[in-house]
Design an enzyme around this catalytic site. Structure first.
Site, PDB file in Angstrom:
ATOM      1  N   LYS A  23      -3.387   2.769  -7.869  1.00 23.33           N
ATOM      2  CA  LYS A  23      -2.341   2.082  -8.646  1.00 23.33           C
ATOM      3  C   LYS A  23      -2.566   0.569  -8.652  1.00 23.33           C
ATOM      4  CE  LYS A  23       2.016   2.569  -7.075  1.00 23.33           C
ATOM      5  NZ  LYS A  23       2.719   1.301  -6.824  1.00 23.33           N
ATOM      6  N   ARG A  28      -4.213  -4.277 -11.899  1.00 26.42           N
ATOM      7  CA  ARG A  28      -4.979  -5.525 -11.974  1.00 26.42           C
ATOM      8  C   ARG A  28      -6.080  -5.439 -13.026  1.00 26.42           C
ATOM      9  NH1 ARG A  28      -2.551  -4.994  -7.176  1.00 26.42           N
ATOM     10  NH2 ARG A  28      -2.220  -6.789  -5.815  1.00 26.42           N
ATOM     11  N   GLY A  96       7.233  -2.771  -9.024  1.00 28.90           N
ATOM     12  CA  GLY A  96       7.325  -4.100  -8.430  1.00 28.90           C
ATOM     13  C   GLY A  96       6.037  -4.885  -8.629  1.00 28.90           C
ATOM     14  N   ARG A 124      15.337  -5.273  -6.429  1.00 27.87           N
ATOM     15  CA  ARG A 124      14.298  -5.741  -5.499  1.00 27.87           C
ATOM     16  C   ARG A 124      14.146  -7.265  -5.521  1.00 27.87           C
ATOM     17  NH1 ARG A 124       9.218  -1.930  -5.808  1.00 27.87           N
ATOM     18  NH2 ARG A 124       8.756  -3.062  -3.890  1.00 27.87           N
ATOM     19  N   GLN A 171       1.541  -8.785  -3.378  1.00 24.96           N
ATOM     20  CA  GLN A 171       2.144  -9.084  -4.682  1.00 24.96           C
ATOM     21  C   GLN A 171       2.436 -10.575  -4.806  1.00 24.96           C
ATOM     22  OE1 GLN A 171       5.453  -6.394  -5.133  1.00 24.96           O
ATOM     23  NE2 GLN A 171       4.114  -4.605  -5.262  1.00 24.96           N
ATOM     24  N   ASP A 317       2.387   1.197   2.474  1.00 27.64           N
ATOM     25  CA  ASP A 317       2.910   2.252   1.591  1.00 27.64           C
ATOM     26  C   ASP A 317       2.899   3.633   2.248  1.00 27.64           C
ATOM     27  OD1 ASP A 317       3.369   0.422  -0.384  1.00 27.64           O
ATOM     28  OD2 ASP A 317       1.450   0.733  -1.372  1.00 27.64           O
ATOM     29  N   LYS A 344      11.359  -1.802  -0.441  1.00 28.78           N
ATOM     30  CA  LYS A 344      10.429  -1.078  -1.327  1.00 28.78           C
ATOM     31  C   LYS A 344      11.243  -0.349  -2.397  1.00 28.78           C
ATOM     32  CE  LYS A 344       6.642  -2.405   0.601  1.00 28.78           C
ATOM     33  NZ  LYS A 344       5.761  -3.310  -0.154  1.00 28.78           N
ATOM     34  N   ARG A 348      13.165   2.218   2.706  1.00 21.32           N
ATOM     35  CA  ARG A 348      12.431   3.391   3.214  1.00 21.32           C
ATOM     36  C   ARG A 348      12.745   3.715   4.671  1.00 21.32           C
ATOM     37  NH1 ARG A 348       6.784   2.683  -0.210  1.00 21.32           N
ATOM     38  NH2 ARG A 348       7.630   3.700  -2.067  1.00 21.32           N
ATOM     39  N   ARG A 389       7.421   8.012  -3.085  1.00 23.10           N
ATOM     40  CA  ARG A 389       6.723   8.327  -1.827  1.00 23.10           C
ATOM     41  C   ARG A 389       7.631   9.073  -0.844  1.00 23.10           C
ATOM     42  NH1 ARG A 389       2.023   5.936  -3.026  1.00 23.10           N
ATOM     43  NH2 ARG A 389       2.054   3.785  -3.814  1.00 23.10           N
TER      44      ARG A 389
HETATM   45  C1  S3P Z   1       0.987  -3.731  -3.890  1.00 25.11           C
HETATM   46  C2  S3P Z   1       1.360  -4.399  -2.751  1.00 25.11           C
HETATM   47  C3  S3P Z   1       2.331  -3.862  -1.779  1.00 25.11           C
HETATM   48  C4  S3P Z   1       2.568  -2.379  -1.966  1.00 25.11           C
HETATM   49  C5  S3P Z   1       2.715  -1.983  -3.409  1.00 25.11           C
HETATM   50  C6  S3P Z   1       1.510  -2.394  -4.215  1.00 25.11           C
HETATM   51  C7  S3P Z   1       0.017  -4.383  -4.799  1.00 25.11           C
HETATM   52  O1  S3P Z   1       3.559  -4.537  -1.944  1.00 25.11           O
HETATM   53  O2  S3P Z   1       3.707  -1.955  -1.239  1.00 25.11           O
HETATM   54  O3  S3P Z   1       2.885  -0.568  -3.512  1.00 25.11           O
HETATM   55  O4  S3P Z   1      -0.534  -3.692  -5.662  1.00 25.11           O
HETATM   56  O5  S3P Z   1      -0.189  -5.584  -4.646  1.00 25.11           O
HETATM   57  P1  S3P Z   1       3.827  -5.951  -1.199  1.00 25.11           P
HETATM   58  O6  S3P Z   1       2.716  -6.814  -1.559  1.00 25.11           O
HETATM   59  O7  S3P Z   1       5.126  -6.457  -1.694  1.00 25.11           O
HETATM   60  O8  S3P Z   1       3.856  -5.577   0.263  1.00 25.11           O
END
Ligand code: S3P
Length: 437
Positions: A23, A28, A96, A124, A171, A317, A344, A348, A389
């Site tokens: 994912k 990206r 997110g 969020r 993120q 995750d 999340k 969770r 999840r």
């Molecule tokens: C992700 C970063 C993670 C992860 C999300 C995907 C990403 O979140 O939990 O499922 O693709 O950068 P955080 O960066 O907020 O921890």
């Protein structure tokens, strides 16, 4: 109407399984290909709702994206200055990653736009990206409490910053790096704990002169991205449900093909092995610059451990499924340093604690983790709170239960793992939509 599953009790799992594309990498790949010069081909693209939402956003921004086949996208990049103002809000759905990365990518554009999301995403926290982006001169407003929708006001010349992230978040890091593409100067992002580095790796693959090492990335503004082909490895986080299922159910022997093993994603492997799991890697190779291997998983009895805090970011995750492994292990498993789990797709820690308690498992919540006491699992009804999840984790728990488990509100599994039920059934997992059970 809520979509539910009936799952378990289960018998041994056998066979070979390929899980869908990663994912994080799929999001990206679309984003960078969209603003690159030239045509990029993406293979192994995750056909999930989250990543399709990202592709739809770029179509709204004027990017031509073809889908000639399942898991394939041809992206006609418009160049770093080529996005067009959208005529409607940009819908990130449940994702997110889409919203936070898009905030960074779009805040340096000449046009205004609005980012919206579903009920879960609309709760969020977005201040974690808004605050540093504002320091770069971006103008972004959120709803009360710093949650979506986000209004992004374009037309600002961004300036680079040297920023130390407060929470370990790929993120946040990625939002700042994407903003940095159009900023004056060198954007530096430092992290208290290193997080997944797909943005950095992919920016380099698209020809941007970025420098990075675990815990730091430095990106000069003012360059261009060159179209490139991306091959997306299988998503470790999707494989994780089957790794744990095969470990827990006696007699199981399962092979997972070509799983992405980026070290920033595989904390669960270390933890499961420390608990006694039997997971062997075969055919190690590379896929799109990422390490991949086939994982052969045999049933093994697990014992509870204290999860090293150093692994938490590398398995962020995987806690829903780790909680299930812990519930079926001998002794107590202690999780700490994982407060991020509370923000999340659901809280969770709370949703897993409520679900496990429902199945008769002893679990004590703490602000940043839980103590989970292994023991027998009974049947019952679990509310997944629309968290993909959590739903898949309880489908695995049900294999060990004495009675059937009903898991409610599971439609969002399609955000990250379309076709989960069919693949699960093919290797012997007992799970089916409620009507069809
Ligand atoms: C992700 C970063 C993670 C992860 C999300 C995907 C990403 O979140 O939990 O499922 O693709 O950068 P955080 O960066 O907020 O921890």
């Amino acid at each position: 109407m809520s979509m539910d599953w009936i799952a378990g009790p289960g018998t041994a799992l056998h066979g070979t399984l390929e899980v869908p594309g990663d994912k994080s990498v799929s999001h990206r790949a679309i984003m960078l290909a969209a603003i690159a010069d030239g045509v990029s081909r993406i293979e192994g693209f995750l056909e999930g709702e989250d990543t399709r939402a990202t592709a739809a956003v770029f179509q709204q921004l004027g990017v031509g994206i073809e889908a000639p086949d399942q898991g394939v996208r041809i992206v006609h990049g418009v160049g770093i200055d080529g996005l067009r103002a959208p005529v409607a809000p940009l819908d990130c759905g449940n994702a997110g990653t889409a919203m936070r990365l898009l905030a960074g990518l779009l805040c340096g554009q000449d046009f205004d736009c609005e980012l919206v999301g579903d009920v879960s995403l609309s709760k969020r926290p977005m201040r974690r990206v808004i605050e540093p982006l504002e320091r770069m001169n971006a103008r972004i407003s959120a709803a009360e409490g710093g949650v979506p929708p986000l209004q992004i006001h374009g037309g600002s010349q961004l300036t680079a910053i040297d920023y130390t992230c407060e929470v370990p978040s790929a993120q946040v890091k990625s939002a700042l790096l994407l903003a940095g593409l159009r900023a004056r100067g060198e954007t530096i992002v430092r992290e208290p704990q290193p997080t997944r580095d797909y943005s950095e790796r992919m920016l380099a693959a698209f020809g941007w002169p970025i420098q990075f090492a675990p815990g730091i990335a430095r990106l000069p503004g003012g360059h261009r991205l060159r179209a490139t082909d991306v091959v997306v490895p299988a998503d470790f986080s999707s494989a994780a449900f089957f790794i744990v299922a095969a470990t827990l159910v006696p007699g199981s022997l399962l092979t997972l093909k070509g799983v992405g093993l980026n070290p920033r994603r595989t904390g669960l492997l270390h933890v499961l092995r420390a608990m006694g799991a039997d997971i062997v890697e075969h055919n190690r190779s590379e896929c799109g610059g990422e390490p991949v291997a086939d994982l052969v998983v045999r049933h093994a009895a697990l014992r509870g451990i204290e999860v090293p805090v150093a692994h938490v970011a590398d398995m962020i995750d995987e806690f829903p499924i780790l909680f299930i492994a812990a519930a079926c292990a001998q002794g107590t498993t202690r999780v700490r340093g994982a407060a991020e789990l509370r923000v999340k797709e659901s809280d969770r820690i709370a949703t897993m604690a409520a679900g496990l308690a429902q199945l008769g498992v002893r679990i004590v919540e703490t602000p940043d983790g839980a103590d989970i006491q292994g023991g027998p699992v009974s049947g019952g009804q679990i509310d997944s709170h629309g968290d993909h999840r959590v739903a898949m984790a309880f489908a695995v728990a049900a294999q060990l239960s004495r009675e059937k488990v009903r898991i409610t509100d599971v439609a969002n599994v399609a955000t990250s793992f379309p076709g989960f039920v069919a693949r699960a059934q093919a290797v012997g997992l007992q799970v089916a939509p409620a009507g069809a059970a």
